[in-house]
Design an enzyme around this catalytic site. Structure first.
Site, PDB file in Angstrom:
ATOM      1  N   ASP A  83       0.821  -1.207   0.000  1.00 48.29           N
ATOM      2  CA  ASP A  83       0.000   0.000   0.000  1.00 48.29           C
ATOM      3  C   ASP A  83       0.859   1.264   0.000  1.00 48.29           C
ATOM      4  O   ASP A  83       2.089   1.202   0.157  1.00 48.29           O
ATOM      5  CB  ASP A  83      -0.907   0.026   1.235  1.00 48.29           C
ATOM      6  CG  ASP A  83      -1.926  -1.113   1.242  1.00 48.29           C
ATOM      7  OD1 ASP A  83      -2.295  -1.573   0.144  1.00 48.29           O
ATOM      8  OD2 ASP A  83      -2.336  -1.527   2.344  1.00 48.29           O
TER       9      ASP A  83
ATOM     10  N   TYR B  22       5.327 -10.065   6.825  1.00 45.06           N
ATOM     11  CA  TYR B  22       5.363  -8.621   7.077  1.00 45.06           C
ATOM     12  C   TYR B  22       5.754  -8.372   8.529  1.00 45.06           C
ATOM     13  O   TYR B  22       5.426  -9.168   9.423  1.00 45.06           O
ATOM     14  CB  TYR B  22       3.993  -7.987   6.839  1.00 45.06           C
ATOM     15  CG  TYR B  22       3.654  -7.700   5.403  1.00 45.06           C
ATOM     16  CD1 TYR B  22       3.931  -6.460   4.826  1.00 45.06           C
ATOM     17  CD2 TYR B  22       3.034  -8.660   4.611  1.00 45.06           C
ATOM     18  CE1 TYR B  22       3.602  -6.185   3.499  1.00 45.06           C
ATOM     19  CE2 TYR B  22       2.702  -8.398   3.283  1.00 45.06           C
ATOM     20  CZ  TYR B  22       2.990  -7.153   2.743  1.00 45.06           C
ATOM     21  OH  TYR B  22       2.666  -6.883   1.439  1.00 45.06           O
TER      22      TYR B  22
END
Length: 290
Positions: free
Chosen positions: A48, A117
């Site tokens: 993102d 992540y």
């Protein structure tokens, strides 16, 4: 196959957006200039806006003859020559770590087994290192790490993360989380040798609170929304029962929006053995169900 790293601060994310800088646009522009033709670069995980990557994986199609022409006057293998040529065309916030000839059946996105992540937080118990301000979220709050780990444990397994992800028309928010936990990075001495611990100067990440999550794939805004939910629990604003209810009822209703992006980094992408790549890609294209 390209292994790349980037500082996402200046980008609208991985994916190309009209009139906005993206990592994909930068890479495709560099490859297109080299090939003198439009090029498509596909990544393992579309990060993102403002999100970073230390181990993003991409693929592109390039002819063997074209690859050989990369060498020119250099005395290096063609893949190394391509790496050097592309790197010279890219901005300083994107680095190509390696370029390899991908095995048959490889697809950076669909062949991947899992992505990892890490979200980094400097809370009130942390020493805030100003050098890391672009990669760490600073919170002036005390966090209950045990409660946050109780919430994180609820995400492990196959679930519909509709409460913690942007809806995907025609797709699904069902994902399989393999592990998820919060851990504070210990303070380690700067120098350890035959004389013992000589200096206690902390490393850059010492005392940071890190959320690590591994899944087969992630829905849009999923990691940042899970982090935001965990932090609400850790600050005492929400209970673990609230988090459990959000996991049980996959409905996006405003209380589980994504937290700020700068603390999030794509750290690793894992792939199966070469002879399983094509089968994995075909299987993962199927729409997930519970």
């Amino acid at each position: 196959a390209l292994g790349i790293e980037y500082d996402g601060s200046a980008f609208c994310g991985w994916q190309i957006q009209p009139d906005m800088p993206s990592v994909q646009a930068m890479l495709e522009g560099a490859v297109g200039r080299f090939l003198a033709a439009p090029a498509s670069v596909i990544c393992a995980g579309r990060t993102d806006t403002g999100v970073h990557a230390s181990h993003q994986v991409c693929h592109l199609d390039i002819g063997e003859e074209t690859l050989s022409r990369c060498v020119g006057h250099m005395s290096v293998p063609p893949t190394v020559a391509l790496k050097h040529r592309l790197q010279r065309m890219l901005p300083a916030d994107i680095t190509i770590h390696d370029v390899t000839v991908a095995p048959s059946g490889f697809d950076a996105r669909f062949s991947a087994l899992e992505r990892t992540y890490v979200y980094r937080v400097a809370d009130r118990a942390s020493e805030v290192d100003p050098r890391l301000r672009g990669f760490v979220l600073h919170l002036d709050a005390d966090l209950d790490v045990a409660a946050m780990n109780e919430a994180a444990a609820m995400t492990i397994g196959l679930h519909d993360f509709g409460s913690f992800a942007t809806p995907n028309p025609g797709g699904t928010t069902i994902r399989e989380v393999k592990t998820a936990y919060w851990r504070r990075i210990p303070t380690r001495p700067l120098v350890v040798d035959g004389m013992g611990e000589r200096y206690r100067t902390p490393a850059a990440e010492s005392d940071l609170l890190c959320f690590t999550i591994v899944a087969d794939a992630f829905a849009r805004n999923m990691v940042r929304s899970l982090v935001g939910g965990c932090i609400q629990v850790g600050m005492g604003k929400r209970s673990t029962d609230w988090f459990r209810e959000k996991m049980a009822v996959p409905l996006r209703e405003g209380s589980t929006g994504p937290i700020a992006p700068q603390g999030l980094t794509l750290e690793h992408v894992a792939y199966p053995a070469d002879d399983e790549l094509a089968e994995r890609a075909e299987r993962i294209r199927a729409k997930r169900t519970l």
